[in-house]
Design a protein around this motif. Structure first.
Motif, PDB file in Angstrom:
ATOM      1  N   LYS A 195     -20.201   9.232 -11.485  1.00 37.49           N
ATOM      2  CA  LYS A 195     -19.796  10.557 -11.953  1.00 37.49           C
ATOM      3  C   LYS A 195     -18.691  10.309 -12.966  1.00 37.49           C
ATOM      4  N   GLY A 196     -18.958  10.597 -14.225  1.00 38.16           N
ATOM      5  CA  GLY A 196     -17.960  10.389 -15.272  1.00 38.16           C
ATOM      6  C   GLY A 196     -16.873  11.435 -15.198  1.00 38.16           C
ATOM      7  N   LYS A 197     -15.619  11.005 -15.356  1.00 36.84           N
ATOM      8  CA  LYS A 197     -14.485  11.936 -15.288  1.00 36.84           C
ATOM      9  C   LYS A 197     -13.920  12.108 -16.692  1.00 36.84           C
ATOM     10  N   ASP A 198     -14.260  13.242 -17.316  1.00 38.09           N
ATOM     11  CA  ASP A 198     -13.729  13.563 -18.630  1.00 38.09           C
ATOM     12  C   ASP A 198     -12.277  14.017 -18.502  1.00 38.09           C
ATOM     13  N   GLU A 199     -11.519  13.866 -19.591  1.00 40.11           N
ATOM     14  CA  GLU A 199     -10.098  14.202 -19.548  1.00 40.11           C
ATOM     15  C   GLU A 199      -9.824  15.693 -19.686  1.00 40.11           C
ATOM     16  N   ASP A 200     -10.839  16.489 -20.027  1.00 44.10           N
ATOM     17  CA  ASP A 200     -10.599  17.916 -20.256  1.00 44.10           C
ATOM     18  C   ASP A 200     -11.135  18.811 -19.135  1.00 44.10           C
ATOM     19  N   ILE A 201     -11.508  18.216 -17.989  1.00 43.94           N
ATOM     20  CA  ILE A 201     -11.998  19.021 -16.871  1.00 43.94           C
ATOM     21  C   ILE A 201     -11.389  18.555 -15.550  1.00 43.94           C
ATOM     22  N   GLU A 202     -11.251  19.507 -14.640  1.00 46.25           N
ATOM     23  CA  GLU A 202     -10.931  19.167 -13.271  1.00 46.25           C
ATOM     24  C   GLU A 202     -12.246  18.863 -12.574  1.00 46.25           C
ATOM     25  N   MET A 203     -12.191  18.039 -11.541  1.00 44.42           N
ATOM     26  CA  MET A 203     -13.377  17.775 -10.730  1.00 44.42           C
ATOM     27  C   MET A 203     -13.018  17.983  -9.270  1.00 44.42           C
ATOM     28  N   ALA A 204     -13.830  18.788  -8.588  1.00 46.70           N
ATOM     29  CA  ALA A 204     -13.633  19.020  -7.157  1.00 46.70           C
ATOM     30  C   ALA A 204     -14.639  18.192  -6.377  1.00 46.70           C
ATOM     31  N   LEU A 257      -9.403  16.769  -8.442  1.00 47.38           N
ATOM     32  CA  LEU A 257      -8.701  15.881  -9.368  1.00 47.38           C
ATOM     33  C   LEU A 257      -8.351  16.677 -10.621  1.00 47.38           C
ATOM     34  N   GLU A 258      -7.081  16.671 -10.994  1.00 47.73           N
ATOM     35  CA  GLU A 258      -6.621  17.379 -12.188  1.00 47.73           C
ATOM     36  C   GLU A 258      -7.233  16.752 -13.441  1.00 47.73           C
ATOM     37  N   LYS A 259      -7.109  17.451 -14.554  1.00 52.73           N
ATOM     38  CA  LYS A 259      -7.717  17.002 -15.817  1.00 52.73           C
ATOM     39  C   LYS A 259      -7.320  15.572 -16.173  1.00 52.73           C
ATOM     40  N   SER A 260      -6.045  15.243 -16.049  1.00 51.32           N
ATOM     41  CA  SER A 260      -5.580  13.924 -16.478  1.00 51.32           C
ATOM     42  C   SER A 260      -5.805  12.818 -15.449  1.00 51.32           C
ATOM     43  N   THR A 261      -6.116  13.186 -14.210  1.00 51.42           N
ATOM     44  CA  THR A 261      -6.274  12.194 -13.147  1.00 51.42           C
ATOM     45  C   THR A 261      -7.605  11.453 -13.286  1.00 51.42           C
ATOM     46  N   LEU A 262      -7.538  10.144 -13.368  1.00 52.88           N
ATOM     47  CA  LEU A 262      -8.706   9.261 -13.492  1.00 52.88           C
ATOM     48  C   LEU A 262      -9.559   9.546 -14.723  1.00 52.88           C
ATOM     49  N   LYS A 263      -8.960  10.092 -15.769  1.00 52.84           N
ATOM     50  CA  LYS A 263      -9.721  10.394 -16.989  1.00 52.84           C
ATOM     51  C   LYS A 263     -10.376   9.126 -17.532  1.00 52.84           C
ATOM     52  N   GLY A 264     -11.630   9.265 -17.928  1.00 51.26           N
ATOM     53  CA  GLY A 264     -12.392   8.146 -18.457  1.00 51.26           C
ATOM     54  C   GLY A 264     -12.992   7.230 -17.406  1.00 51.26           C
ATOM     55  N   SER A 265     -12.772   7.530 -16.131  1.00 51.21           N
ATOM     56  CA  SER A 265     -13.291   6.676 -15.052  1.00 51.21           C
ATOM     57  C   SER A 265     -14.727   7.036 -14.684  1.00 51.21           C
ATOM     58  N   ARG A 266     -15.406   6.074 -14.058  1.00 51.53           N
ATOM     59  CA  ARG A 266     -16.721   6.295 -13.445  1.00 51.53           C
ATOM     60  C   ARG A 266     -16.498   6.278 -11.943  1.00 51.53           C
ATOM     61  N   ILE A 267     -16.483   7.423 -11.326  1.00 55.17           N
ATOM     62  CA  ILE A 267     -16.266   7.496  -9.883  1.00 55.17           C
ATOM     63  C   ILE A 267     -17.624   7.377  -9.197  1.00 55.17           C
ATOM     64  N   ASN A 268     -17.752   6.433  -8.273  1.00 52.04           N
ATOM     65  CA  ASN A 268     -19.023   6.263  -7.555  1.00 52.04           C
ATOM     66  C   ASN A 268     -18.845   5.935  -6.075  1.00 52.04           C
ATOM     67  N   GLU A 269     -17.621   6.079  -5.594  1.00 51.80           N
ATOM     68  CA  GLU A 269     -17.363   5.923  -4.169  1.00 51.80           C
ATOM     69  C   GLU A 269     -16.126   6.736  -3.821  1.00 51.80           C
ATOM     70  N   MET A 270     -16.153   7.295  -2.605  1.00 49.46           N
ATOM     71  CA  MET A 270     -15.003   8.050  -2.136  1.00 49.46           C
ATOM     72  C   MET A 270     -14.960   7.965  -0.623  1.00 49.46           C
ATOM     73  N   ALA A 271     -13.790   8.294  -0.081  1.00 48.17           N
ATOM     74  CA  ALA A 271     -13.615   8.173   1.364  1.00 48.17           C
ATOM     75  C   ALA A 271     -12.581   9.170   1.847  1.00 48.17           C
ATOM     76  N   LEU A 272     -12.687   9.526   3.111  1.00 50.97           N
ATOM     77  CA  LEU A 272     -11.625  10.260   3.778  1.00 50.97           C
ATOM     78  C   LEU A 272     -10.659   9.241   4.368  1.00 50.97           C
TER      79      LEU A 272
END
Length: 129
Positions: free
Chosen positions: A109-118, A78-93
């Protein structure tokens, strides 16, 4: 503690592909959500309900890596701006038909606006031995 399941629709598709009834759609991407944690408790996904509890976003995978004869690892960044400020706690294929085939729930998992998350999901087939 996280919980993972393979959805009933994924199992049906695998059985039909093995029988030659229909081709098995490829894995295309990951879906992300924020509905799996209630009052600090991770709610497990339900194999018969092929959806996230609260889906926020879908994105195609960056790629995959074959780990072994029984495991493929899918990666999605997820790029820096994608889902910024969100709390991600579920994912799926999700597959080429758009169906969720494997779902994982976990603590926020908190998604800050200044980092990418893999994110990575291992698609594992177990062998008894």
């Amino acid at each position: 503690m996280g919980k993972s399941i393979v959805t009933t629709i994924a199992i049906k598709k695998m059985l039909e592909a093995r029988a030659g009834i229909a081709p098995l759609p490829s894995i295309e991407g990951m879906a992300f959500g924020d509905g799996a944690v209630q009052n600090g408790v991770v709610e497990p996904p339900d194999a018969d309900t092929p959806s996230l509890k609260h889906e926020l976003y879908r994105q195609e995978n960056d790629g995959y890596q074959i780990i072994s004869d029984t495991c493929i690892r899918y990666t999605c960044t997820l790029e820096k701006s994608t889902l910024k400020g969100s709390r991600i706690n579920e994912m799926a294929l999700y597959d080429a038909d758009g169906d969720l085939v494997a779902i994982k729930s976990f603590m926020d998992k908190g998604k800050d606006e200044d980092i990418e998350m893999a994110f990575e999901i291992d698609d594992i087939f177990y062998k008894e031995g």
